[in-house]
Design a protein around this motif. Structure first.
Motif, PDB file in Angstrom:
ATOM      1  N   ASP A  11      61.505   6.209 -26.791  1.00 47.14           N
ATOM      2  CA  ASP A  11      60.417   5.292 -27.106  1.00 47.14           C
ATOM      3  C   ASP A  11      60.798   3.827 -26.956  1.00 47.14           C
ATOM      4  O   ASP A  11      59.925   2.958 -26.938  1.00 47.14           O
ATOM      5  N   PRO A  16      55.784  -0.428 -24.527  1.00 45.91           N
ATOM      6  CA  PRO A  16      54.418  -0.011 -24.196  1.00 45.91           C
ATOM      7  C   PRO A  16      53.682  -1.166 -23.519  1.00 45.91           C
ATOM      8  O   PRO A  16      54.010  -2.335 -23.742  1.00 45.91           O
ATOM      9  N   PRO A  17      52.702  -0.896 -22.678  1.00 44.05           N
ATOM     10  CA  PRO A  17      52.160   0.424 -22.342  1.00 44.05           C
ATOM     11  C   PRO A  17      52.886   1.130 -21.192  1.00 44.05           C
ATOM     12  O   PRO A  17      52.591   2.267 -20.882  1.00 44.05           O
ATOM     13  N   SER A  19      55.809   2.308 -21.084  1.00 38.10           N
ATOM     14  CA  SER A  19      56.576   3.468 -21.548  1.00 38.10           C
ATOM     15  C   SER A  19      55.740   4.743 -21.500  1.00 38.10           C
ATOM     16  O   SER A  19      56.260   5.817 -21.185  1.00 38.10           O
ATOM     17  N   TYR A  20      54.448   4.636 -21.799  1.00 41.90           N
ATOM     18  CA  TYR A  20      53.582   5.813 -21.763  1.00 41.90           C
ATOM     19  C   TYR A  20      53.481   6.363 -20.330  1.00 41.90           C
ATOM     20  O   TYR A  20      53.519   7.583 -20.115  1.00 41.90           O
TER      21      TYR A  20
END
Length: 298
Positions: A11, A16-17, A19-20
């Protein structure tokens, strides 16, 4: 079948975003290639050789369990199969950081299984080269396979202790993300080493011959190598082992192509939008030969 170093992204590696998107793509790739290998080999035993997670050793317990859930969604098996799980340094620490004792306990609790797992006449001995622990041998004629995340035979003293205690027929390890093997004699002296390439024949190992330690390649495209895949072995008549690798397709080439298409699309949208704005903002040309409406009607 052997699964090495999937190292699912954590994580904190990318914010993010993005990483998603990155996690989704790498998880999807692992799920797809694993399904192909599973269907191709139809294995009776699955051995996960550690470094299952990229950030397991530094994760909170909540994150750790979230990674475990992702692993279960990636490595889905639709029929009964024996699974052997080993920790790697990215799961419990131990390479560039201290061993995380709480992660060692949690890994053992989550993947709760004995250190010796037997399928028919084959026994798998789980050796931990990080904590320097190993089970003792058994008094039977089973084909004995040592599985470990770290290579065992490169550790001179520890390797000799393990070899004397278990007296295995062969070793399997991971960690280096490479596909190769080393050969040693019964006194653990080096004889040869060889990199396994795409066009190599099936490796054949005789039970009463020299000792082999086979390095299984990573199955993740994120590990900085384009030689990725899944190892598979079959033991014949308790005397002969044959090993090969099912190579997976490269992923970065596709990603670069997708990125190029996206860049071209963005440039097209930008140019199209800019041209529309320029056209709308340009003043309308007026003719000097205008005639009043009433004059035209008359």
């Amino acid at each position: 079948m052997f699964i090495a170093d999937p190292q699912i992204q954590g994580d904190t590696a990318v914010s993010p975003p993005l990483s998603y998107l990155f996690n989704w793509d790498s998880d999807r790739y692992l799920r797809s290639t694993f399904a192909v290998a599973l269907n191709y080999f139809q294995p009776d035993v699955l051995v996960y050789l550690g470094d299952l997670m990229d950030e397991g050793s530094i994760a909170t317990m909540e994150q750790f369990h979230g990674y475990v859930k992702r692993l279960s969604n990636i490595f889905q098996v639709s029929y009964p199969v024996i699974q052997v799980w080993l920790p790697g340094d990215n799961d419990i620490g131990g390479e560039n950081e201290p061993i995380q004792s709480e992660k060692v306990k949690e890994f053992e609790a989550v993947f709760n299984q004995p250190d010796i797992i037997t399928y028919k006449n084959i026994s798998f001995f789980k050796v931990n080269g990080i904590t320097y622990t190993y089970p003792h041998g058994t008094d039977d004629d089973n084909y004995k396979i040592i599985v470990s995340h770290y290579p065992v035979l490169w550790k001179t003293v520890f390797g000799k202790q393990v070899n004397d205690a278990i007296q295995p027929n062969i070793y399997f390890c991971a960690h280096e993300h490479k596909s190769k093997y080393v050969v040693k004699d019964k006194e653990l002296r080096n004889i040869a080493g060889h990199a396994l390439r795409l066009d190599d024949d099936i490796l054949t190992v005789h039970r009463d011959g020299d000792l082999y330690e086979i390095y299984v390649p990573t199955c993740s495209y994120r590990m900085g190598t384009n030689r990725i895949g899944y190892g598979a072995a079959i033991v014949e008549n308790n005397q002969l082992l044959r090993y090969t690798v099912l190579w997976s397709p490269q992923r970065f080439i596709d990603l670069f192509v997708y990125a190029g298409i996206l860049i071209v699309f963005i440039i097209y949208i930008f140019v199209f939008t800019l041209s529309r704005m320029i056209f709308r903002c340009s003043p309308a040309q007026k003719s000097d030969a205008t005639v009043p409406l009433l004059q035209i009607i008359n």
